[in-house]
Design a protein around this motif. Structure first.
Motif, short mmCIF file in Angstrom:
data_model
loop_
_atom_site.label_atom_id
_atom_site.label_comp_id
_atom_site.label_asym_id
_atom_site.label_seq_id
_atom_site.Cartn_x
_atom_site.Cartn_y
_atom_site.Cartn_z
N UNK A 1 -25.10 -11.50 -2.60
CA UNK A 1 -24.71 -12.35 -3.65
C UNK A 1 -23.28 -11.67 -3.98
N UNK B 1 -4.27 -9.45 -1.75
CA UNK B 1 -4.50 -7.89 -1.63
C UNK B 1 -4.02 -7.00 -2.60
N UNK C 1 -17.88 -16.67 3.33
CA UNK C 1 -18.25 -15.29 4.01
C UNK C 1 -18.52 -15.35 5.45
N UNK D 1 -9.62 -2.73 -3.35
CA UNK D 1 -9.04 -2.11 -2.13
C UNK D 1 -10.04 -1.67 -1.44
N UNK D 2 -11.23 -1.19 -1.95
CA UNK D 2 -12.20 -0.37 -1.22
C UNK D 2 -12.89 -1.49 -0.27
N UNK D 3 -12.86 -2.94 -0.76
CA UNK D 3 -13.68 -3.89 0.00
C UNK D 3 -12.76 -4.62 1.24
N UNK E 1 -15.27 -5.16 3.99
CA UNK E 1 -15.80 -6.46 4.00
C UNK E 1 -15.04 -7.82 4.11
N UNK F 1 -24.86 -8.57 6.96
CA UNK F 1 -24.94 -10.00 7.30
C UNK F 1 -26.27 -10.40 7.08
N UNK G 1 -21.12 -10.23 9.70
CA UNK G 1 -21.03 -10.66 8.27
C UNK G 1 -19.73 -10.33 7.48
N UNK H 1 -17.94 -0.33 -5.87
CA UNK H 1 -17.70 0.90 -5.23
C UNK H 1 -17.47 2.22 -6.37
N UNK I 1 -10.08 -5.77 -11.34
CA UNK I 1 -10.65 -4.40 -10.81
C UNK I 1 -10.12 -4.16 -9.29
N UNK J 1 -9.39 -1.30 -7.75
CA UNK J 1 -9.95 -0.23 -6.93
C UNK J 1 -10.82 -0.99 -6.22
N UNK J 2 -11.81 -1.55 -6.77
CA UNK J 2 -13.05 -2.20 -6.14
C UNK J 2 -12.70 -3.25 -4.89
N UNK K 1 -15.48 -11.35 -3.35
CA UNK K 1 -16.76 -10.88 -3.06
C UNK K 1 -17.63 -10.92 -4.51
N UNK L 1 -2.76 0.44 -1.63
CA UNK L 1 -4.12 -0.27 -1.26
C UNK L 1 -5.23 0.33 -1.13
N UNK M 1 -8.22 2.77 -3.00
CA UNK M 1 -8.43 3.36 -4.41
C UNK M 1 -8.07 4.76 -4.67
N UNK N 1 -27.25 -16.87 -3.53
CA UNK N 1 -26.31 -15.88 -2.74
C UNK N 1 -24.79 -16.70 -2.73
N UNK N 2 -23.83 -15.69 -3.03
CA UNK N 2 -22.64 -16.09 -3.23
C UNK N 2 -21.88 -16.41 -1.80
#
Lengths: 694, 251
Positions: free
Chosen positions: A358, B52, B30, B77-79, B154, A354, B184, A363, B72, B74-75, B65, A449, A451, B1-2
């Motif tokens: 950006x 998703x 966010x 899915x990880x987030x 996230x 938090x 966050x 990962x 992408x 895999x990214x 994000x 879902x 990776x 910042x996004x």
């Protein structure tokens, strides 16, 4: 005043159920080629039986007719032929009383490919009577055959509701043992081929004929040649058996309508743990927790619960009943913002989140085998193998079937197959794993879902199957070798590694290619068996292909190389296994969302229907599906008229290639045609399985 | 910042001839709760499924994000942590075994402490020892939420997270989610409860017949009349008819 009857009129109820079944059958035939494949195979077998009836032995014919009826009852339980059946549990809320419901369900169950083909096959009995004894006996035999057919129809319905409904591990093991025993006994008949040949030509021995007189399948032909009195008694006997079957089915239907299950439902409630002791009903509610509904269905909803007895929930209440009173100081202690340590799949997730950055760093995405993920899937699968009733049933069936196929011939002093008990059990364990993805419902969403989850899913499934099947195969093979020390064990030892290696991955691919959703993934029963014959054949194809080189080396290879056959089997098994694994990975990676949609009835969009009229535009837009249709239609030409009909029925004709040849060349060409047709059908099935769902 | 956790543009999905989602745009800030509401069959679950990666969209873009989620996966899915509605679990596992399975799938080492904490916080002590096939819908929801949180995502995407959950557990879940967002994280939740959205969410998107008919801060969308009445206004054009069903009471 007498209240009007609220029940559906009997005739309307019966007619409605029959129409429902007919609609389901029409849809199944249109959407899936498997029923038509089964119909063609059944029709071929029935044609052979009728042909045998013309010239064959009367007692052998009754044995074959009895085996047919027995198979009609048992095989659907095993191969998923009951999926399209109407069941009383589906109609519990309808205002239909037991009598019309039973009649309607039985009448509906007569609408199908199995009953139609069986009726055709059993017509062999009046055909035999007509040829041997004339028109009058043929009429009596026809009546007997019809009663025998009714016995099969009712027996199938009873088996579906009684045996097929057995829930829990004990019921699963019993069902697997029953089906495996029936199939093993039927299959081991072929192991004593010389005896079979003798039976087909000259009939069973006199001692067997004495026993056969007590078997119902013998009664139609016995009645056809008996005096009027005994003939009537035999037909009444058949009628009585049908009546007993109908009564049993009526009882089952009544119990399902009343209680939801034919037997006592399985208990799912459990005694609460001491820590969750129930407060006395009279105790005053000390906090809002006293009126809290149970957190799951293991506790009655109205049961008051002591806050002290349920620490987690009580603590929740004590902190305050409203979310608005959130106190970050004492609220959730769990750390939801720190990435796992170390977490290879999440190590790019930022620490203090938090405010968020950006752009979140990408990962690390697994590119190769994730050992931990594979182990996770392996553990999940092993637990499922140990706890899932249908998986237990499949495994029990494979062990019993393999064991009986290998060992039963010992009763006839044939020990050649004893070492094969292991490979045969492994082969069937592979075949019966061909529907596991559909059996798990839509649980596939979790690896999808994650990776690298797809890779872990295929490997974990294959590894778990290997962990289960390897000891079974080895133990049964060793047992067979010890039981038959005089038999050369090399062929079985050569084939075992091949079927193990290929059998681990082939069903994974088949299960992803041909997803058959189970009706209730949470509480499936034997009656929900989603396995179908095409999936079984596909799953058998891989291990058999892998076993062929090693077997050929043992049988036809030079003596010096024969000891290397197990190595050849292992290499071929690994090669086929790797190929199937590649296909499974490709399927899940490219079509994972489609596989998931197919696994869930509720979420699966209906597959696009093939137009029943000529639509050039549709065929242009669906070329692979069109090719699948062409191959699935044309593939039967080399298989049936050019191949099997030449080999089995010895047919001849100008357009039949093999009939222009003789001897080994004729057989070879016919076998080649069968192979060509099988390849066309297999390709067609693969293309059909890959057709777009939207 | 996004400031955007999830940005969806032109998302479209057609099943056969039925267009379930039609050019949906969705922006989720966010560090916020974002509610998705709509009548049955409005396209909420399909939109979430596409966001998703459980359903392939026919058209549209999904930015998660700061990166293309469709390109992408895999990214993404990880987030992302996901609680889908109506999908099965590995039903022979207990809740605790399922969480260990998820930890293994995602390569989370030393996950035991996290799992114990989640079980305690969500009131799953008993449910975690019961095979999922024998668990109630509410317990399954809580186990599903635990698996969605386990890898500290996230973005949380929750489809009907409070369905069949008892009030005490619901309070615990709200507290966990608030902690997550306060830290966050971002939460998107689909629900039929307007009260829940008004109490919990910062922003709301109303979907009707596969299209977005209103979106923005809850207070702005709700206006003076409250979200429930506003929602009925927005979708009432296609509300069920008003026949009086006199036959129903005549007997």
């Amino acid at each position: 005043m007498t209240a009007p009857s609220l029940a559906t009129p009997p005739f309307t109820a019966v007619a409605t159920l029959v129409r429902m079944r007919a609609t389901m059958l029409r849809r199944a035939l249109r959407e899936n080629p498997a029923p038509m494949v089964a119909a063609l195979a059944g029709a071929l077998a029935a044609a052979w039986l009728i042909r045998y009836a013309v010239t064959g032995d009367r007692h052998t014919l009754t044995v074959l007719a009895g085996a047919w009826v027995l198979g009609w009852i048992v095989l659907p339980l095993l191969l998923g032929g009951v999926r399209g059946r109407l069941r009383p549990a589906q109609l519990r809320l309808e205002p239909i009383t037991t009598g019309p419901m039973t009649t309607g369900l039985l009448a509906a169950s007569a609408v199908g490919i199995g009953p139609a083909v069986s009726l055709l096959a059993l017509s062999a009995l009046p055909v035999h009577a007509a040829v041997r004894h004339g028109a009058g006996p043929a009429v009596i035999a026809a009546a007997g055959a019809l009663l025998l057919w009714l016995l099969g129809l009712v027996g199938s319905a009873v088996a579906l509701e009684a045996v097929g409904r057995a829930a829990g591990p004990v019921g699963a093991v019993l069902t697997g043992t029953f089906t495996g025993t029936v199939m093993g006994i039927s299959g081991s008949v072929w192991a004593v081929a010389p005896w079979i040949g003798q039976v087909l030509v000259t009939g069973p021995p006199p001692s067997a004929i004495t026993v056969l007189r007590r078997v119902p399948s013998d009664w139609p032909l016995a009645a056809a040649t008996a005096a009027p009195g005994p003939a009537t008694a035999l037909l009444l006997g058949l009628t009585l058996l049908v009546g007993v079957g109908v009564a049993a089915y009526t009882t089952l239907v009544r119990r399902v309508l009343a209680a939801g299950a034919p037997f006592l439902p399985r208990r799912t409630d459990r005694t609460p743990a001491p820590a969750e002791a129930v407060a006395p009903p009279a105790a005053p509610a000390a906090s809002p927790a006293a009126a809290v509904p149970a957190d799951d269905d293991l506790t009655p909803i109205s049961r008051p619960i002591s806050p002290a007895a349920r620490p987690a929930e009580a603590a929740t209440v004590i902190r305050g009943p409203a979310w608005a009173e959130l106190d970050r100081q004492d609220a959730a202690e769990i750390d939801l913002v720190t990435p796992p340590e170390p977490a290879p799949l999440n190590d790019a997730t930022p620490g203090p989140p938090a405010p968020p950055p950006a752009a979140v760093p990408v990962p690390v995405v697994p590119t190769g085998l994730q050992r931990g993920a594979v182990v996770a899937v392996l553990h999940r699968e092993l637990r499922s193998w140990a706890r899932h009733p249908l998986r237990l049933q499949y495994l029990t069936f494979a062990v019993v079937y393999g064991l009986l196929l290998g060992m039963l011939p010992l009763l006839a002093h044939v020990d050649l197959l004893a070492p094969w008990a292991g490979p045969l059990a492994v082969l069937w364990a592979s075949a019966m794993a061909a529907s596991l993805v559909g059996l798990d419902g839509t649980a596939l969403w979790m690896p999808l879902l994650t990776p690298g989850g797809e890779i872990a899913e295929t490997r974990g499934r294959a590894l778990a199957w290997l962990v289960v099947a390897l000891p079974i195969g080895v133990l049964l093979t060793v047992a067979g070798i010890l039981v038959a020390p005089g038999v050369d064990p090399l062929p079985a030892l050569a084939v075992l590694p091949a079927v193990l290696a290929a059998g681990a991955t082939t069903p994974v691919w088949v299960a992803l290619l041909r997803v058959r959703p189970v009706r209730d993934a949470r509480h499936p029963t034997a009656a929900d068996n989603p396995t179908d014959i095409v999936s079984v054949l596909l799953a058998l194809a891989g291990p058999l292909l892998a076993a062929a080189p090693a077997f050929a080396l043992v049988v036809w290879g030079p003596d010096g190389l024969r000891p290397l056959a197990p190595v050849a089997g292992l290499i071929a098994g690994l090669a086929v296994g790797r190929g199937a694994l590649w296909l499974a990975d490709d399927r899940l990676a490219r079509r994972g969302t489609e596989v998931l949609a197919a696994a869930g009835d509720r979420s699966a969009p209906p597959p696009p229907a093939v137009p029943l009229t000529w639509d050039p535009q549709w065929y242009r837009e669906n070329r692979s599906t069109a090719w699948a249709l062409v191959l699935l239609t044309a593939g039967w030409i080399p298989v049936l008229p050019q191949g099997l009909l030449v080999l089995v029925l010895d047919i001849r004709g100008g357009w039949i290639v093999a009939s222009h040849l003789a001897g080994g060349a004729r057989t070879g060409v016919a076998l080649g045609m069968v192979g060509l047709g099988a390849a066309m059908l297999l390709t067609g099935l693969v293309l059909w399985g890959r057709r777009p769902l939207t | 910042m996004d400031e955007t956790a999830l940005k969806i543009r032109g998302l479209t999905k057609t099943f056969g001839t039925y267009r379930a989602v039609d050019q949906v745009d969705l922006t989720v800030r966010s560090g916020t709760f974002h509610g998705m509401v709509g009548p049955n069959g409005a396209g909420k679950s399909t939109t979430i499924g596409m966001a998703v990666g459980l359903i392939n969209p026919d058209a549209g873009t999904i930015d998660l994000l700061g990166a293309d989620a469709l390109a992408d996966r895999p990214r993404a899915r990880a987030l992302t942590g996901v609680l889908p509605d109506g999908l099965d679990f590995p039903e022979r596992l207990t809740g605790a075994e399922l969480l260990r399975y998820c930890a293994g799938l995602r390569g989370i080492r030393d996950a035991a402490a996290r799992i114990d904490e989640l079980i305690e916080v969500l009131g799953l002590v008993k449910g975690a020892a019961t095979p999922l096939a024998d668990c109630s819908t509410g317990t399954r929801k809580k186990v599903g939420l635990a698996q969605a949180l386990l890898h500290a995502p996230r973005l949380l995407v929750l489809d009907e997270p409070f369905e069949a959950v008892d009030p005490v557990s619901a309070a615990a879940i709200r507290r966990v989610l608030r902690r997550f967002v306060a830290g966050g994280g971002t939460t998107v939740l689909s629900t039929h409860s307007m009260l829940l959205v008004e109490q919990l969410c910062d922003d709301v998107t109303v979907i009707h017949q596969g299209r977005v008919v209103a979106a923005g801060p809850v207070s702005e969308v709700a206006g003076e009349i409250g979200l429930e009445e506003r929602f009925v206004e927005l979708v009432s054009a296609d509300a069920p008819g008003s026949a009086d069903l006199s036959w129903l009471i005549s007997g």
